[in-house]
Write an enzyme that holds these catalytic residues in place. Structure first.
Site, PDB file in Angstrom:
ATOM      1  N   ARG A 104     -20.942  65.336  30.858  1.00  0.00           N
ATOM      2  CA  ARG A 104     -21.420  64.113  31.509  1.00  0.00           C
ATOM      3  C   ARG A 104     -20.430  63.718  32.587  1.00  0.00           C
ATOM      4  O   ARG A 104     -19.234  63.622  32.313  1.00  0.00           O
ATOM      5  CB  ARG A 104     -21.446  63.009  30.443  1.00  0.00           C
ATOM      6  N   THR A 108     -20.948  58.795  37.102  1.00  0.00           N
ATOM      7  CA  THR A 108     -22.400  58.580  37.216  1.00  0.00           C
ATOM      8  C   THR A 108     -23.103  58.624  35.856  1.00  0.00           C
ATOM      9  O   THR A 108     -24.252  58.185  35.735  1.00  0.00           O
ATOM     10  CB  THR A 108     -23.045  59.661  38.102  1.00  0.00           C
ATOM     11  N   ASP A 200     -15.066  59.452  21.915  1.00  0.00           N
ATOM     12  CA  ASP A 200     -15.584  60.693  22.520  1.00  0.00           C
ATOM     13  C   ASP A 200     -15.576  61.780  21.445  1.00  0.00           C
ATOM     14  O   ASP A 200     -14.516  62.231  20.998  1.00  0.00           O
ATOM     15  CB  ASP A 200     -14.711  61.103  23.711  1.00  0.00           C
ATOM     16  N   ASP A 203     -13.684  65.089  22.220  1.00  0.00           N
ATOM     17  CA  ASP A 203     -12.221  64.932  22.188  1.00  0.00           C
ATOM     18  C   ASP A 203     -11.717  64.787  20.754  1.00  0.00           C
ATOM     19  O   ASP A 203     -10.680  65.343  20.387  1.00  0.00           O
ATOM     20  CB  ASP A 203     -11.807  63.713  23.023  1.00  0.00           C
TER      21      ASP A 203
HETATM   22  O1  LIG Z   1     -19.789  57.266  22.738  1.00  0.00           O
HETATM   23  C1  LIG Z   1     -20.009  58.411  23.221  1.00  0.00           C
HETATM   24  C2  LIG Z   1     -21.018  58.653  24.164  1.00  0.00           C
HETATM   25  C3  LIG Z   1     -21.226  59.907  24.643  1.00  0.00           C
HETATM   26  N1  LIG Z   1     -20.459  60.965  24.225  1.00  0.00           N
HETATM   27  C4  LIG Z   1     -20.662  62.322  24.789  1.00  0.00           C
HETATM   28  O2  LIG Z   1     -21.653  62.268  25.798  1.00  0.00           O
HETATM   29  C5  LIG Z   1     -22.817  63.005  25.444  1.00  0.00           C
HETATM   30  C6  LIG Z   1     -24.039  62.156  25.332  1.00  0.00           C
HETATM   31  O3  LIG Z   1     -24.125  61.243  26.371  1.00  0.00           O
HETATM   32  P1  LIG Z   1     -25.520  60.890  27.058  1.00  0.00           P
HETATM   33  O4  LIG Z   1     -25.209  59.671  27.856  1.00  0.00           O
HETATM   34  O5  LIG Z   1     -26.498  60.616  25.955  1.00  0.00           O
HETATM   35  O6  LIG Z   1     -25.900  62.047  27.915  1.00  0.00           O
HETATM   36  C7  LIG Z   1     -22.582  63.606  24.099  1.00  0.00           C
HETATM   37  O7  LIG Z   1     -22.848  64.999  24.233  1.00  0.00           O
HETATM   38  C8  LIG Z   1     -21.140  63.352  23.790  1.00  0.00           C
HETATM   39  O8  LIG Z   1     -20.436  64.551  24.015  1.00  0.00           O
HETATM   40  C9  LIG Z   1     -19.464  60.740  23.306  1.00  0.00           C
HETATM   41  O9  LIG Z   1     -18.764  61.666  22.864  1.00  0.00           O
HETATM   42  N2  LIG Z   1     -19.263  59.470  22.823  1.00  0.00           N
HETATM   43  O1  LIG Z   2     -20.715  65.132  27.007  1.00  0.00           O
HETATM   44  P1  LIG Z   2     -19.268  65.263  27.334  1.00  0.00           P
HETATM   45  O2  LIG Z   2     -19.010  65.152  28.799  1.00  0.00           O
HETATM   46  O3  LIG Z   2     -18.452  64.302  26.535  1.00  0.00           O
HETATM   47  O4  LIG Z   2     -18.912  66.742  26.946  1.00  0.00           O
HETATM   48  P2  LIG Z   2     -18.107  67.324  25.703  1.00  0.00           P
HETATM   49  O5  LIG Z   2     -19.068  67.406  24.583  1.00  0.00           O
HETATM   50  O6  LIG Z   2     -17.649  68.645  26.176  1.00  0.00           O
HETATM   51  O7  LIG Z   2     -16.969  66.404  25.387  1.00  0.00           O
HETATM   52 MG   LIG Z   3     -16.949  64.522  25.458  1.00  0.00          MG
END
Ligand SMILES: O=c1ccn([C@@H]2O[C@H](COP(=O)(O)O)[C@@H](O)[C@H]2O)c(=O)[nH]1
Ligand SMILES: O=P(O)(O)OP(=O)(O)O
Ligand SMILES: [Mg+2]
Length: 209
Positions: A104, A108, A200, A203
């Protein structure tokens, strides 16, 4: 309209609290995320198709049950979805695994696809798409788009924590894909993170950032 179900089994809820806690380290986070995925898959496979089969037990012949219908596959959305795969495979060890790489954009919040590798017979399988977090829904929607483009027709989305915004977005975009979560949280913050959430997920699973 696709179904949205929160699996409020006490074991799932207890374990979700453990991984929400900011003091839970990488090792335990990883273990418990997989344990939750395993319990969730147990719950959501109750309706798998079955057929009768005649077998020979040591005592004679018997008509018993076995799974029928579509074969299964698990599709993690990388990276964070990897943290649920082992839990799913514990219950469905013969499942194939497809991977969809997506990140992501931090500003944006738009998802970007960087990798897709799927079993060749993806159109014949029932898929469990796994990602710990359903935030805006952008990643899940793009992953489902990618799967449908390659012929997939039968999918369920399995997440640990969902935000209302993400649930609505996926339901609007893909009304044929049922969604299962361990928890439904309050909202997204201005950075697109789920509140209270667990931070996250990628992470926390991999010890990055
Ligand atoms: O609290 C959070 C929110 C999102 N993530 C990471 O982002 C994507 C999902 O985000 P979308 O906005 O629904 O596309 C998800 O794959 C997580 O990796 C997160 O870790 N923690
Ligand atoms: O959706 P993101 O950007 O958080 O990716 P990842 O799952 O690699 O942390
Ligand atoms: Mg992530």
């Amino acid at each position: 309209m696709a179904k949205f179900t929160v699996l409020n089994h006490p074991l799932i809820q207890h374990k979700l609290t453990i991984i929400r806690n900011k003091d839970t380290g990488t090792k335990v986070f990883r273990e418990v995320a997989n344990e939750i995925a395993e319990l969730m898959v147990y719950e959501i496979t109750r309706d798998l198709a079955m057929e009768d089969i005649t077998i020979e037990t040591p005592m004679g012949s018997a008509v018993e049950k076995q799974l029928s219908g579509k074969k299964l596959a698990v599709v993690p959305i990388l990276r964070a979805g990897l943290g649920m795969v082992d839990g799913v495979l514990k219950l469905i060890p013969a499942a194939k695994v497809g991977h969809i790489g997506m990140y992501r954009d931090e500003k944006t919040l738009q998802p970007h696809e960087y990798f897709v590798k799927l079993p060749p017979d993806i159109d014949q399988r029932q898929l469990f798409i796994v990602d710990p977090m359903l935030a805006t829904g952008g990643s899940a929607i793009m992953a489902i788009d990618a799967l449908k483009k390659r012929g997939a027709t039968s999918m369920r989305l399995v997440v640990l924590v969902a935000a209302p915004e993400g649930v609505k977005a996926v339901q609007d975009a893909h009304p044929d894909v049922d969604i299962y979560a361990a928890g439904l949280d309050d909202r997204l913050n201005e950075d697109g993170y789920i509140v209270p959430g667990l931070g996250d997920a990628g992470d926390r699973l991999f010890g990055t950032k």
